[in-house]
Design an enzyme around this catalytic site. Structure first.
Site, PDB file in Angstrom:
ATOM      1  N   GLU A  27      39.872  26.185  43.393  1.00 55.53           N
ATOM      2  CA  GLU A  27      40.709  26.265  42.186  1.00 55.53           C
ATOM      3  C   GLU A  27      42.182  26.066  42.540  1.00 55.53           C
ATOM      4  O   GLU A  27      42.574  26.093  43.711  1.00 55.53           O
ATOM      5  CB  GLU A  27      40.522  27.618  41.498  1.00 55.53           C
ATOM      6  CG  GLU A  27      40.956  28.799  42.348  1.00 55.53           C
ATOM      7  CD  GLU A  27      41.509  29.957  41.515  1.00 55.53           C
ATOM      8  OE1 GLU A  27      42.424  29.704  40.702  1.00 55.53           O
ATOM      9  OE2 GLU A  27      41.037  31.090  41.699  1.00 55.53           O
ATOM     10  N   LYS A  88      48.461  27.076  33.041  1.00 51.00           N
ATOM     11  CA  LYS A  88      47.317  27.768  33.640  1.00 51.00           C
ATOM     12  C   LYS A  88      46.116  27.486  32.739  1.00 51.00           C
ATOM     13  O   LYS A  88      46.058  27.947  31.607  1.00 51.00           O
ATOM     14  CB  LYS A  88      47.608  29.270  33.720  1.00 51.00           C
ATOM     15  CG  LYS A  88      46.435  30.133  34.155  1.00 51.00           C
ATOM     16  CD  LYS A  88      46.796  31.619  34.123  1.00 51.00           C
ATOM     17  CE  LYS A  88      45.543  32.481  34.147  1.00 51.00           C
ATOM     18  NZ  LYS A  88      45.841  33.906  33.942  1.00 51.00           N
ATOM     19  N   VAL A 108      39.260  30.031  37.539  1.00 51.21           N
ATOM     20  CA  VAL A 108      37.840  30.014  37.915  1.00 51.21           C
ATOM     21  C   VAL A 108      37.017  29.341  36.806  1.00 51.21           C
ATOM     22  O   VAL A 108      36.184  28.473  37.076  1.00 51.21           O
ATOM     23  CB  VAL A 108      37.341  31.451  38.197  1.00 51.21           C
ATOM     24  CG1 VAL A 108      35.823  31.499  38.293  1.00 51.21           C
ATOM     25  CG2 VAL A 108      37.976  31.986  39.485  1.00 51.21           C
ATOM     26  N   ASP A 140      41.162  42.234  26.333  1.00 58.47           N
ATOM     27  CA  ASP A 140      41.450  41.255  27.386  1.00 58.47           C
ATOM     28  C   ASP A 140      40.299  41.174  28.382  1.00 58.47           C
ATOM     29  O   ASP A 140      40.184  42.000  29.297  1.00 58.47           O
ATOM     30  CB  ASP A 140      42.770  41.619  28.086  1.00 58.47           C
ATOM     31  CG  ASP A 140      43.245  40.517  29.017  1.00 58.47           C
ATOM     32  OD1 ASP A 140      42.496  39.539  29.223  1.00 58.47           O
ATOM     33  OD2 ASP A 140      44.363  40.625  29.548  1.00 58.47           O
ATOM     34  N   SER A 142      38.488  38.228  30.798  1.00 57.39           N
ATOM     35  CA  SER A 142      38.674  36.858  31.274  1.00 57.39           C
ATOM     36  C   SER A 142      37.538  35.935  30.846  1.00 57.39           C
ATOM     37  O   SER A 142      36.358  36.313  30.879  1.00 57.39           O
ATOM     38  CB  SER A 142      38.772  36.856  32.800  1.00 57.39           C
ATOM     39  OG  SER A 142      38.826  35.533  33.274  1.00 57.39           O
ATOM     40  N   ALA A 143      37.911  34.709  30.497  1.00 54.94           N
ATOM     41  CA  ALA A 143      36.909  33.677  30.186  1.00 54.94           C
ATOM     42  C   ALA A 143      36.072  33.326  31.420  1.00 54.94           C
ATOM     43  O   ALA A 143      35.028  32.673  31.293  1.00 54.94           O
ATOM     44  CB  ALA A 143      37.606  32.428  29.651  1.00 54.94           C
ATOM     45  N   ASP A 144      36.501  33.768  32.605  1.00 58.10           N
ATOM     46  CA  ASP A 144      35.694  33.537  33.815  1.00 58.10           C
ATOM     47  C   ASP A 144      34.287  34.112  33.651  1.00 58.10           C
ATOM     48  O   ASP A 144      33.315  33.537  34.155  1.00 58.10           O
ATOM     49  CB  ASP A 144      36.340  34.204  35.043  1.00 58.10           C
ATOM     50  CG  ASP A 144      37.652  33.564  35.461  1.00 58.10           C
ATOM     51  OD1 ASP A 144      38.034  32.530  34.887  1.00 58.10           O
ATOM     52  OD2 ASP A 144      38.305  34.118  36.376  1.00 58.10           O
ATOM     53  N   LYS A 161      39.200  41.647  41.295  1.00 62.36           N
ATOM     54  CA  LYS A 161      40.441  42.316  41.685  1.00 62.36           C
ATOM     55  C   LYS A 161      40.439  43.740  41.176  1.00 62.36           C
ATOM     56  O   LYS A 161      40.072  43.997  40.031  1.00 62.36           O
ATOM     57  CB  LYS A 161      41.643  41.576  41.102  1.00 62.36           C
ATOM     58  CG  LYS A 161      42.054  40.399  41.957  1.00 62.36           C
ATOM     59  CD  LYS A 161      43.206  39.665  41.354  1.00 62.36           C
ATOM     60  CE  LYS A 161      42.775  38.853  40.169  1.00 62.36           C
ATOM     61  NZ  LYS A 161      42.456  37.490  40.368  1.00 62.36           N
TER      62      LYS A 161
HETATM   63  N1  PSU Z   1      42.818  35.438  42.228  1.00 60.98           N
HETATM   64  C1  PSU Z   1      44.018  35.401  42.850  1.00 60.98           C
HETATM   65  N2  PSU Z   1      45.035  34.782  42.227  1.00 60.98           N
HETATM   66  C2  PSU Z   1      44.888  34.204  40.999  1.00 60.98           C
HETATM   67  C3  PSU Z   1      43.625  34.254  40.337  1.00 60.98           C
HETATM   68  C4  PSU Z   1      42.618  34.874  41.007  1.00 60.98           C
HETATM   69  O1  PSU Z   1      44.181  35.911  43.936  1.00 60.98           O
HETATM   70  O2  PSU Z   1      45.843  33.635  40.499  1.00 60.98           O
HETATM   71  C5  PSU Z   1      43.430  33.560  39.004  1.00 60.98           C
HETATM   72  C6  PSU Z   1      42.073  32.837  39.012  1.00 60.98           C
HETATM   73  O3  PSU Z   1      42.320  31.482  38.728  1.00 60.98           O
HETATM   74  C7  PSU Z   1      41.295  33.492  37.888  1.00 60.98           C
HETATM   75  C8  PSU Z   1      42.408  33.855  36.961  1.00 60.98           C
HETATM   76  O4  PSU Z   1      40.350  32.637  37.319  1.00 60.98           O
HETATM   77  O5  PSU Z   1      43.405  34.381  37.840  1.00 60.98           O
HETATM   78  C9  PSU Z   1      41.994  34.829  35.883  1.00 60.98           C
HETATM   79  O6  PSU Z   1      42.956  34.817  34.875  1.00 60.98           O
HETATM   80  P1  PSU Z   1      42.606  35.460  33.437  1.00 60.98           P
HETATM   81  O7  PSU Z   1      42.391  36.929  33.717  1.00 60.98           O
HETATM   82  O8  PSU Z   1      43.826  35.205  32.588  1.00 60.98           O
HETATM   83  O9  PSU Z   1      41.370  34.765  32.940  1.00 60.98           O
HETATM   84 MN    MN Z   2      43.022  37.543  29.958  1.00 60.68          MN
END
Ligand code: PSU
Ligand code: MN
Length: 305
Positions: A27, A88, A108, A140, A142-144, A161
């Site tokens: 990614e 992003k 992701v 909130d 994530s769409a992941d 995380k």
């Molecule tokens: N892990 C990291 N740094 C990042 C991310 C993950 O150490 O920047 C990113 C990944 O691309 C993950 C995204 O898919 O954060 C998730 O963002 P959100 O919670 O807005 O979906």
């Molecule tokens: Mn989010």
């Protein structure tokens, strides 16, 4: 307009995929929103070299000039790592970025979409997005997680995380039908830490066993992702109890500043970097490299199976 107009693999990757050779997707949000320059570009290059050293081909994915690029040249990588106002891109943003000719990095979720379109089955990242703390009021998530439920790509990450609500993240993954497999451990790792205090749903101890799981899912027509949770090497971890105070402080900063939506993860990662005096970055780099090596081994085993 056809797919070939919108997706641009490098010649090396196109040939490798046509010949059934192992390719690992990477990614790019981690480059543009996850790490500061110049560590971001150095890490991206090192991770690509790690994958090659194992015998697989790296494919870093990003949106540039109206195309989803599968594999970036050294110049593109450097340009992306320094670019300002990079979008992003998650699932909601990928087509928009392509259609509007914007420069975008892929999360992701969007990297999984692009990998599937390109025919890449294995993908290495740092940590996945998940259910944020306080999601019961902020919504909130994530769409992941939805992407893992619908797109047949194997994602190798160091767990979720610890700034997320990990038990709720596991619940949503289960609901979406995503097998979560810890590698070489019975416990779910928590990104910077090898431990989370939570038992992983499954455990496997070799790349061959993981490749066999992927093949079995293919044959059963089980269309969705698999999450491999690979703990950071012990010598590089920041223990869970030590991380907890930093995470709480970083989230408090984000709340005080009213940070929301897609800005939350990058903001909190940046705050944690400051709070740990850069130590979180050292750990972050170590775990991404570790995931890249395992992903390469899985891609090789899968290509040979
Ligand atoms: N892990 C990291 N740094 C990042 C991310 C993950 O150490 O920047 C990113 C990944 O691309 C993950 C995204 O898919 O954060 C998730 O963002 P959100 O919670 O807005 O979906
Ligand atoms: Mn989010």
């Amino acid at each position: 307009m056809s797919l070939a107009d919108l997706i641009a693999p490098t010649d090396e990757i196109r040939t490798a995929l046509a010949e059934g050779k192992p390719v690992v997707a990477l990614e790019s949000t981690i480059i543009t929103h996850g790490m500061p320059f110049p560590d971001n570009v150095k890490t991206a290059q090192t991770v690509e070299a790690d994958i090659r050293a194992q015998g697989a081909i790296p494919a870093t994915i990003a949106v540039m000039s109206g195309k989803i690029r599968i594999g970036l040249s050294e110049e593109d990588l450097t340009r992306l790592a320094q670019a300002k106002n990079v979008m992003k891109c998650s699932r909601a943003d990928l087509a928009f970025a392509v259609a509007s000719g914007k420069t975008g990095s892929t999360t992701v979720a969007a990297t999984m979409m692009a990998a599937q379109l390109a025919g890449i089955s294995v993908f290495a990242t740092g940590g996945i997005g998940g259910v944020h703390k306080g999601a019961e009021t902020s919504f909130d998530i994530s769409a992941d997680l939805d992407e893992l439920g619908r797109t047949p790509v194997c994602v190798v990450a160091a767990g979720a995380k610890a700034l997320l609500d990990i038990p709720k993240t596991l619940e949503v993954l289960e609901t979406r039908g995503v097998p979560v497999v810890a590698y070489g451990t019975s416990e779910l790792p928590a990104f910077w830490s090898t431990t989370s205090g939570l038992k992983a749903p499954y455990r496997l101890d070799s790349a061959n066993e993981i490749a066999n799981l992927l093949k079995t899912r293919d044959v059963l027509g089980d269309h969705g992702g698999v999450l491999i949770a690979n703990p950071v090497p012990k010598e590089n971890e920041i223990p869970q109890d030590e991380m907890k105070a930093h995470i709480d402080a970083a989230i408090a900063q984000a709340n005080a500043k009213g940070i929301s939506g897609k800005d939350v993860t990058p903001f909190v990662l940046g705050a944690i970097l400051d709070l740990t005096n850069g130590r979180s970055l050292v750990t972050n780099i170590a775990l991404v490299r570790n995931n890249a090596r395992l992903a390469a081994q899985i891609a090789i085993a899968y290509a040979n199976s």
